[in-house]
Design a protein around this motif. Structure first.
Motif, mmCIF file in Angstrom:
data_model
loop_
_atom_site.group_PDB
_atom_site.id
_atom_site.type_symbol
_atom_site.label_atom_id
_atom_site.label_comp_id
_atom_site.label_asym_id
_atom_site.label_seq_id
_atom_site.Cartn_x
_atom_site.Cartn_y
_atom_site.Cartn_z
ATOM 1 N N PRO A 15 0.778 -1.243 0.000
ATOM 2 C CA PRO A 15 0.000 0.000 0.000
ATOM 3 C C PRO A 15 0.807 1.289 0.000
ATOM 4 O O PRO A 15 0.242 2.368 -0.157
ATOM 5 C CB PRO A 15 -0.792 -0.117 1.299
ATOM 6 C CG PRO A 15 0.077 -0.937 2.186
ATOM 7 C CD PRO A 15 0.776 -1.919 1.302
ATOM 8 N N TYR A 108 -8.916 -5.038 -7.412
ATOM 9 C CA TYR A 108 -9.189 -3.788 -8.130
ATOM 10 C C TYR A 108 -7.921 -3.251 -8.799
ATOM 11 O O TYR A 108 -7.521 -2.099 -8.572
ATOM 12 C CB TYR A 108 -9.742 -2.719 -7.184
ATOM 13 C CG TYR A 108 -11.132 -2.971 -6.652
ATOM 14 C CD1 TYR A 108 -12.175 -3.284 -7.509
ATOM 15 C CD2 TYR A 108 -11.402 -2.872 -5.293
ATOM 16 C CE1 TYR A 108 -13.458 -3.506 -7.015
ATOM 17 C CE2 TYR A 108 -12.680 -3.082 -4.794
ATOM 18 C CZ TYR A 108 -13.698 -3.397 -5.666
ATOM 19 O OH TYR A 108 -14.969 -3.603 -5.171
ATOM 20 N N TRP A 229 -6.155 8.408 -2.926
ATOM 21 C CA TRP A 229 -5.735 7.270 -2.113
ATOM 22 C C TRP A 229 -6.495 7.288 -0.791
ATOM 23 O O TRP A 229 -5.927 7.520 0.274
ATOM 24 C CB TRP A 229 -4.222 7.311 -1.862
ATOM 25 C CG TRP A 229 -3.442 7.399 -3.117
ATOM 26 C CD1 TRP A 229 -2.726 8.462 -3.577
ATOM 27 C CD2 TRP A 229 -3.329 6.398 -4.129
ATOM 28 N NE1 TRP A 229 -2.175 8.175 -4.801
ATOM 29 C CE2 TRP A 229 -2.528 6.914 -5.161
ATOM 30 C CE3 TRP A 229 -3.834 5.088 -4.256
ATOM 31 C CZ2 TRP A 229 -2.212 6.193 -6.302
ATOM 32 C CZ3 TRP A 229 -3.518 4.374 -5.403
ATOM 33 C CH2 TRP A 229 -2.716 4.923 -6.398
HETATM 34 C C1 LIG Z 1 -7.581 0.782 -8.148
HETATM 35 S S1 LIG Z 1 -7.748 0.553 -6.425
HETATM 36 C C2 LIG Z 1 -6.314 -0.370 -6.052
HETATM 37 C C3 LIG Z 1 -6.460 -1.283 -4.847
HETATM 38 C C4 LIG Z 1 -5.166 -2.015 -4.520
HETATM 39 N N1 LIG Z 1 -4.850 -2.981 -5.561
HETATM 40 C C5 LIG Z 1 -5.197 -2.711 -3.169
HETATM 41 O O1 LIG Z 1 -4.929 -3.937 -3.111
HETATM 42 O O2 LIG Z 1 -5.460 -2.055 -2.172
HETATM 43 C C6 LIG Z 1 -7.343 2.169 -5.878
HETATM 44 C C7 LIG Z 1 -7.980 2.465 -4.546
HETATM 45 O O3 LIG Z 1 -7.329 1.704 -3.537
HETATM 46 C C8 LIG Z 1 -7.314 2.433 -2.333
HETATM 47 N N2 LIG Z 1 -5.915 2.611 -1.914
HETATM 48 C C9 LIG Z 1 -4.828 2.093 -2.492
HETATM 49 N N3 LIG Z 1 -3.716 2.409 -1.784
HETATM 50 C C10 LIG Z 1 -4.138 3.161 -0.749
HETATM 51 C C11 LIG Z 1 -3.481 3.779 0.349
HETATM 52 N N4 LIG Z 1 -2.154 3.698 0.500
HETATM 53 N N5 LIG Z 1 -4.237 4.465 1.250
HETATM 54 C C12 LIG Z 1 -5.568 4.532 1.113
HETATM 55 N N6 LIG Z 1 -6.248 3.974 0.102
HETATM 56 C C13 LIG Z 1 -5.549 3.292 -0.818
HETATM 57 C C14 LIG Z 1 -8.014 3.764 -2.588
HETATM 58 O O4 LIG Z 1 -9.362 3.593 -2.228
HETATM 59 C C15 LIG Z 1 -7.858 3.910 -4.089
HETATM 60 O O5 LIG Z 1 -8.864 4.765 -4.644
#
Ligand SMILES: C[S@@+](CC[C@H](N)C(=O)[O-])C[C@H]1O[C@@H](n2cnc3c(N)ncnc32)[C@H](O)[C@@H]1O
Length: 238
Positions: A15, A108, A229
């Motif tokens: 993340p 996602y 994010w």
């Molecule tokens: C396309 S999705 C990707 C998800 C990612 N593959 C996962 O396993 O968490 C993108 C969304 O993931 C979330 N996200 C990903 N990284 C994040 C982080 N470091 N902090 C908060 N939300 C995050 C947010 O909701 C963002 O809009």
């Protein structure tokens, strides 16, 4: 050429915190011939590259693949196909290729679309998917609040279209997680209020990064649009 050794790795890099990248992902990044990462057409900066960078040798090329942020499915499919063909070409040339993605590669992720396309047009191409720590696992750790315990259940949703996926559920699970909670946040807040769970909801932005921000009253998002994010974890409070 060394055709037999060509392989594509779909790597989740976690993340944000570089220490949340797995040992396996680090080892693979250190050994591949080329690294690809997704970039939207509006933003060529990839957080995934920043996380992976310390593990990528200086001479290993890093290429960005542009994914249109479009609603036009034909435009999106054309991008998935062209990226899939490029990755397939590299693997057929004998290259060890990594496609990196933030969080988990199977959640996602743009990698998921490319993976499906590769399976469709070149099912013989060797692909190894490597999981990563998801954003919501990291958020639960930041909140010091378990996602699920005992017989509890959890629902993982995209908030890109707002709160309707939650409204559609006749029986609401103990925990609901909205990823992509940045755009239609007002409607997500309404849906959580309608199901009586706004008090148990928290927003986590840029989780596990130095700029991490926790919002305990997510109604604040109605006046202040959260960062891309951002995710929302909502626990049923008894
Ligand atoms: C396309 S999705 C990707 C998800 C990612 N593959 C996962 O396993 O968490 C993108 C969304 O993931 C979330 N996200 C990903 N990284 C994040 C982080 N470091 N902090 C908060 N939300 C995050 C947010 O909701 C963002 O809009």
């Amino acid at each position: 050429m060394t055709e037999e050794r060509g392989v594509l790795y779909g790597l989740g890099v976690g993340p944000g915190d570089p220490e949340l990248l797995t040992l396996k992902a680090a080892r693979i990044l250190n050994s591949v011939d080329i690294v690809y990462a997704a970039a939207s057409t509006k933003n060529s900066y990839s957080l995934a590259v920043g996380i992976a960078r310390p593990h990528i040798p200086d001479l290993t090329p890093v290429e960005m693949l542009h994914f249109p942020m479009s609603k036009d499915i034909e435009e999106k499919e054309a991008a998935w196909r062209s990226h899939a063909e490029r990755l397939i070409g590299d693997v057929r040339d004998g290259k060890r290729v990594a496609f990196i993605t933030l969080g988990d590669s199977m959640t996602y992720s743009t990698y998921g679309y490319v993976l499906k396309m590769i399976k469709r047009i070149a099912p013989e191409v060797p692909v190894i998917s490597v999981p990563g720590i998801t954003s919501y696992q990291a958020a639960a750790a930041s909140l010091n609040d378990p996602l699920v315990e005992g017989e509890e259940s959890m629902l993982l949703l995209s908030g890109a279209q707002g709160g309707d996926h939650l409204r559609a559920m006749a029986t609401k699970p103990d925990t609901v997680v909205f990823l992509k909670a940045y755009r239609n946040t007002g409607d997500i807040i309404d849906a959580l209020e309608e199901s009586g769970r706004i008090e148990g909801s928290a927003g986590v932005s840029r989780c596990s990064l130095p700029e991490e921000e926790i919002t305990h009253d997510i109604r604040e998002f109605a006046d202040r649009k959260p960062a891309y994010w951002t995710l929302i974890v909502s626990k049923k409070r008894s």
